[in-house]
Design a protein around this motif. Structure first.
Motif, PDB file in Angstrom:
ATOM      1  N   ARG A  32       0.833  -1.208   0.000  1.00 44.73           N
ATOM      2  CA  ARG A  32       0.000   0.000   0.000  1.00 44.73           C
ATOM      3  C   ARG A  32       0.869   1.260   0.000  1.00 44.73           C
ATOM      4  NH1 ARG A  32      -2.428   3.483   3.806  1.00 44.73           N
ATOM      5  NH2 ARG A  32      -4.392   4.375   3.023  1.00 44.73           N
ATOM      6  N   VAL A  33       1.852   1.286   0.874  1.00 43.21           N
ATOM      7  CA  VAL A  33       2.728   2.467   0.964  1.00 43.21           C
ATOM      8  C   VAL A  33       3.473   2.688  -0.348  1.00 43.21           C
ATOM      9  CG1 VAL A  33       4.857   3.300   2.050  1.00 43.21           C
ATOM     10  CG2 VAL A  33       2.967   2.473   3.467  1.00 43.21           C
ATOM     11  N   ARG A  34       3.975   1.609  -0.925  1.00 42.17           N
ATOM     12  CA  ARG A  34       4.697   1.758  -2.197  1.00 42.17           C
ATOM     13  C   ARG A  34       3.766   2.225  -3.311  1.00 42.17           C
ATOM     14  NH1 ARG A  34       7.970  -3.771  -0.967  1.00 42.17           N
ATOM     15  NH2 ARG A  34       9.980  -2.864  -0.361  1.00 42.17           N
ATOM     16  N   SER A  89      -2.789   9.142  11.084  1.00 44.32           N
ATOM     17  CA  SER A  89      -2.275  10.511  11.160  1.00 44.32           C
ATOM     18  C   SER A  89      -1.375  10.787   9.963  1.00 44.32           C
ATOM     19  CB  SER A  89      -1.466  10.710  12.437  1.00 44.32           C
ATOM     20  OG  SER A  89      -2.273  10.486  13.565  1.00 44.32           O
ATOM     21  N   PHE A  90      -0.828   9.703   9.418  1.00 45.20           N
ATOM     22  CA  PHE A  90       0.014   9.790   8.227  1.00 45.20           C
ATOM     23  C   PHE A  90      -0.671   8.997   7.102  1.00 45.20           C
ATOM     24  CE2 PHE A  90       2.631  10.521  11.900  1.00 45.20           C
ATOM     25  CZ  PHE A  90       3.373  11.618  11.527  1.00 45.20           C
ATOM     26  N   CYS A  91      -0.025   8.923   5.947  1.00 42.46           N
ATOM     27  CA  CYS A  91      -0.640   8.193   4.830  1.00 42.46           C
ATOM     28  C   CYS A  91      -0.970   6.755   5.203  1.00 42.46           C
ATOM     29  CB  CYS A  91       0.291   8.184   3.616  1.00 42.46           C
ATOM     30  SG  CYS A  91       0.449   9.776   2.789  1.00 42.46           S
ATOM     31  N   ASP A 150       4.620   9.345   2.902  1.00 40.75           N
ATOM     32  CA  ASP A 150       4.674  10.738   3.377  1.00 40.75           C
ATOM     33  C   ASP A 150       5.925  11.441   2.864  1.00 40.75           C
ATOM     34  OD1 ASP A 150       2.343  10.449   5.316  1.00 40.75           O
ATOM     35  OD2 ASP A 150       3.701   8.887   6.007  1.00 40.75           O
ATOM     36  N   VAL A 151       7.008  10.686   2.766  1.00 37.81           N
ATOM     37  CA  VAL A 151       8.266  11.242   2.251  1.00 37.81           C
ATOM     38  C   VAL A 151       8.079  11.753   0.818  1.00 37.81           C
ATOM     39  CG1 VAL A 151      10.616  10.599   1.549  1.00 37.81           C
ATOM     40  CG2 VAL A 151       9.745   9.894   3.792  1.00 37.81           C
ATOM     41  N   CYS A 152       7.211  11.084   0.059  1.00 36.35           N
ATOM     42  CA  CYS A 152       6.921  11.534  -1.315  1.00 36.35           C
ATOM     43  C   CYS A 152       5.803  12.583  -1.349  1.00 36.35           C
ATOM     44  CB  CYS A 152       6.543  10.342  -2.191  1.00 36.35           C
ATOM     45  SG  CYS A 152       7.926   9.221  -2.508  1.00 36.35           S
ATOM     46  N   ILE A 202      -2.499  15.448   6.588  1.00 32.75           N
ATOM     47  CA  ILE A 202      -1.264  14.650   6.705  1.00 32.75           C
ATOM     48  C   ILE A 202      -0.044  15.548   6.512  1.00 32.75           C
ATOM     49  CG2 ILE A 202       0.079  12.806   5.606  1.00 32.75           C
ATOM     50  CD1 ILE A 202      -2.687  11.449   4.987  1.00 32.75           C
ATOM     51  N   TYR A 203      -0.134  16.440   5.545  1.00 32.06           N
ATOM     52  CA  TYR A 203       0.978  17.387   5.321  1.00 32.06           C
ATOM     53  C   TYR A 203       1.248  18.195   6.594  1.00 32.06           C
ATOM     54  CZ  TYR A 203       3.567  21.384   3.419  1.00 32.06           C
ATOM     55  OH  TYR A 203       4.517  22.352   3.200  1.00 32.06           O
TER      56      TYR A 203
END
Lengths: 212, 212
Positions: B91-93, B153-155, B164-166, B190-191
């Motif tokens: 999912r994250v990728r 709270s994050f992606c 989130d890094v992207c 999230i940002y």
């Protein structure tokens, strides 16, 4: 497993090669991109990006070819598409991402369509755009692969890796726009070697159920 | 470690966030992209692509922000930028690659420059191009993140990941072209959460040695 695919999509081509190299059986669900089938409501419900490929597997939908390949690599590590050593993995990923992030996104159908409409460019200008980004990257990649000792029969060593999985569809894509491969003997040699593998041949656009 | 970077490069921004989240010290080597310093012979010898970022580490040069982050993740796994579970990693990728492969490549400096010259488009047309690709992707991403229970709270969950890094550099990039964030409350939330982290703040363009 069900792979949502379009025969000419080079990102779908990557996913097909990886599935074949891993020896995994899958069902192909085709979406005709030129007819806009990827924006049908039922597909958007599955994949809000409305792009191919996407893999339905283990109760999930995985979009993005690179995410699909990472997933397959972890779920079925053998045969490996990444080297065992960390420097090798970094090298293979650097090559793969250069192709996946710096060439293909500029040259896919939706971008070429936007150049034609609304931007109003004619087909020769669109083809020049295509070749420009392709050649910039192939130049850099030929330089790297020709000089680095890690290059073997494939981009990295003697077995196909993620780098080859990304390279072959990109070269194939370039052929459609008459990209001259003469300046890229290393890349051409690797492409030719890959195409001796059934996994690459079966994944090729002309061997898909929706090939035209 | 030496990171070849440009303050406004959003791919360099990704690498800086990852280095900071991992707690790794690094030296910044700046290349002024608008002045073409990334095409200087000494840098091309190091990185034939002539792009930033590239990381000099352990006797290697790693190009490509995603390859750098993968390398850091494997070299210093804690804190992790990928979930421990395979579905979570997929999912994250999928989120990260959608941003890295389908938005950013269309909107970086060299592409916007090509639209202006040779294609001859004026600044409003270039800005419309930028917003078009940004909005297409943010729409899809907001849909996904708003509906999927894995979003926290994050992606993905309660700690920053590769997604989130992207995401943060992409949103920041959008601000420069007045992308309206009102339709994206989840992404904005999230940002904002990320920007409460020192690792994200220190990586921001205005906090780089070459900031203008």
């Amino acid at each position: 497993m069900r792979l949502h695919s379009y025969f000419r999509s080079s990102t779908s081509y990557r996913a097909r090669i990886a599935l074949n190299l891993k020896g995994l059986d899958y069902e192909t669900v085709t979406h005709h991109l030129r007819k806009g089938e990827q924006r049908a409501a039922d597909y958007l419900a599955l994949n809000p990006q409305g792009l191919v490929p996407a893999l339905e597997v283990d109760g999930m939908v995985i979009p993005q070819s690179l995410a699909i390949i990472d997933y397959l690599e972890e779920r079925k590590p053998d045969p490996a598409l990444l080297p065992a050593d960390l420097p090798g993995r970094a090298r293979v990923r650097g090559i793969a991402y250069a192709l996946a992030c710096d060439v293909h996104p500029l040259n896919n159908l939706r971008v070429l369509s936007y150049l034609a409409d609304p931007l109003g460019h004619d087909q020769p200008t669109v083809a020049t755009w295509f070749r420009h980004w392709c050649v910039v990257e192939l130049n850099a990649l030929e330089t790297r692969l020709a000089r680095e000792p890690e290059t073997g029969s494939f981009c990295h060593g003697e077995t196909p890796t993620l780098a080859d999985v990304c390279l072959v569809p990109q070269i194939r894509n370039g052929q459609r726009f008459d990209v001259d491969m003469a300046p890229y003997p290393t890349l051409q040699r690797i492409y030719d070697r890959c195409m001796t593998f059934d996994a690459f041949v079966r994944a090729a656009p002309e061997n898909q159920p929706d090939a035209e």
